[in-house]
Design an enzyme around this catalytic site. Structure first.
Site, PDB file in Angstrom:
ATOM      1  N   GLU A  98       5.332  32.216 -17.396  1.00  0.00           N
ATOM      2  CA  GLU A  98       4.162  31.295 -17.214  1.00  0.00           C
ATOM      3  C   GLU A  98       3.364  30.624 -17.704  1.00  0.00           C
ATOM      4  O   GLU A  98       2.839  31.914 -17.727  1.00  0.00           O
ATOM      5  CB  GLU A  98       4.014  30.858 -16.057  1.00  0.00           C
ATOM      6  CG  GLU A  98       4.388  29.726 -14.559  1.00  0.00           C
ATOM      7  CD  GLU A  98       4.020  30.042 -13.358  1.00  0.00           C
ATOM      8  OE1 GLU A  98       5.036  29.976 -12.609  1.00  0.00           O
ATOM      9  OE2 GLU A  98       3.018  30.202 -12.794  1.00  0.00           O
ATOM     10  N   ASP A 100      -0.734  28.911 -17.102  1.00  0.00           N
ATOM     11  CA  ASP A 100      -0.873  28.001 -15.566  1.00  0.00           C
ATOM     12  C   ASP A 100      -2.205  28.243 -16.706  1.00  0.00           C
ATOM     13  O   ASP A 100      -3.577  29.513 -16.344  1.00  0.00           O
ATOM     14  CB  ASP A 100      -0.972  29.347 -14.655  1.00  0.00           C
ATOM     15  CG  ASP A 100       0.298  29.717 -13.923  1.00  0.00           C
ATOM     16  OD1 ASP A 100       0.959  28.657 -14.701  1.00  0.00           O
ATOM     17  OD2 ASP A 100       0.029  30.383 -13.702  1.00  0.00           O
ATOM     18  N   GLU A 102      -5.352  26.469 -13.634  1.00  0.00           N
ATOM     19  CA  GLU A 102      -4.962  25.697 -12.040  1.00  0.00           C
ATOM     20  C   GLU A 102      -6.970  25.752 -12.106  1.00  0.00           C
ATOM     21  O   GLU A 102      -7.914  26.482 -11.839  1.00  0.00           O
ATOM     22  CB  GLU A 102      -4.613  26.837 -11.385  1.00  0.00           C
ATOM     23  CG  GLU A 102      -2.833  27.405 -11.551  1.00  0.00           C
ATOM     24  CD  GLU A 102      -2.461  28.495 -10.347  1.00  0.00           C
ATOM     25  OE1 GLU A 102      -1.715  27.943  -9.818  1.00  0.00           O
ATOM     26  OE2 GLU A 102      -2.867  29.829 -10.290  1.00  0.00           O
TER      27      GLU A 102
END
Ligand code: NAG
Length: 271
Positions: A98, A100, A102
């Site tokens: 992953e 990411d 956020e």
């Protein structure tokens, strides 16, 4: 001449970039159209909503191996405590890779936090967090993930904020999809979980538009496309400035967490 132009345009698109015609062509909502995700403006805009603990999400129809992935986001205005809006790349399988972005919400008037992380085979723990130099709820801003076999870069409006150079382990072997999600992570999102979501202030809505994928495949000339190049000296200076001014957490310097010294990638040049 006219036909020459028509020939050239599709080739350029193929090699360099695929700008989204309609987001309908690129993305599917998880749980279907009723689960809180909506397409607006004839597929030019995606709205994700979160209410009473129910979030929503979309993912790309296609899978990608390397590239520069950009999207413009407008985050939840006003009260957004406990919410997490995301834009990330994720592989399939159980132990996932992953990359990411956020966005951790906050009380009205308090700053959003940009949380970045990289997972390899299900192992994350490579968090770096930043404040932004603008209010991300007032207008759309561009967030980009560059993923090449040699490095990963995070950009905000074209400014590099984080570089992760290849070290073992590194996500390079598996294709990934692009995801956008809006959910509640009350136990950690805002001030380490001390502030909880007030559902009476919902529904909470975040917007996504202008999806762009730029391929990192080398053109027949052999040069890496501009979008996929490594940072030059100016880019590095800019990243250093942003990190000095806006970085609020770096796992590489979290001595309490890594008493025997930080992970190997932290010893590279730019961490
Ligand atoms: C929320 O606001 C507080 C107070 O300004 C700040 O310390 C915190 O970093 C902000 N963001 C999050 C996600 O807690």
């Amino acid at each position: 001449m006219a036909s020459g132009l028509r020939m050239a345009a599709p080739l350029l698109l193929l090699w360099l970039a695929a700008a989204s015609g309609s987001l309908y062509d690129d993305f599917d909502f998880v749980g279907g159209g009723d689960a809180g995700g909506r397409m607006l403006d004839n597929g030019q805009l995606i709205a994700l909503s979160l209410s009473n603990g129910r979030g929503s999400s979309f993912h790309s129809k296609k899978e990608y191996l390397f590239g520069r992935f950009s999207m413009q986001l407008k985050l939840i205005p006003g009260y957004s405590a406990g919410t997490v809006t995301t834009f990330y790349l994720q592989s399939g399988g159980t132990a996932r890779d992953e990359i990411d972005f956020e966005f951790l919400g906050n009380l009205s008037g308090e700053p959003y936090v940009v949380h970045t992380n990289i997972y390899v085979m299900g192992e994350g723990e490579r968090e770096q967090q930043f404040y932004l130099w603008f209010d991300p709820t007032k207008a759309f801003h561009t967030y980009s993930l560059l993923w090449t076999p040699r490095h990963i870069l995070f950009f905000v409006d074209g400014t590099p904020i984080r570089e992760f150079e290849r070290a073992a382990p590194f996500p390079a072997g598996r294709v990934m999809r692009i995801w956008g999600t809006l959910w509640a992570a009350q136990e950690w999102a805002t001030r380490g979980g001390r502030v909880h979501t007030d559902w009476s202030k919902g529904p909470f809505t975040a917007y996504y538009r202008n999806f762009l994928v730029e391929s990192c495949r080398r053109s027949p000339g052999g040069a890496a496309t501009a979008a996929c190049r490594e940072l030059d000296a100016a880019g590095r200076r800019r990243m250093t400035w942003v990190r000095r001014k806006y970085m609020i957490y770096n796992y590489c310097t979290d001595v309490g967490r890594f008493p025997r010294g930080p992970p190997p990638e932290c010893h590279r040049r730019h961490h």
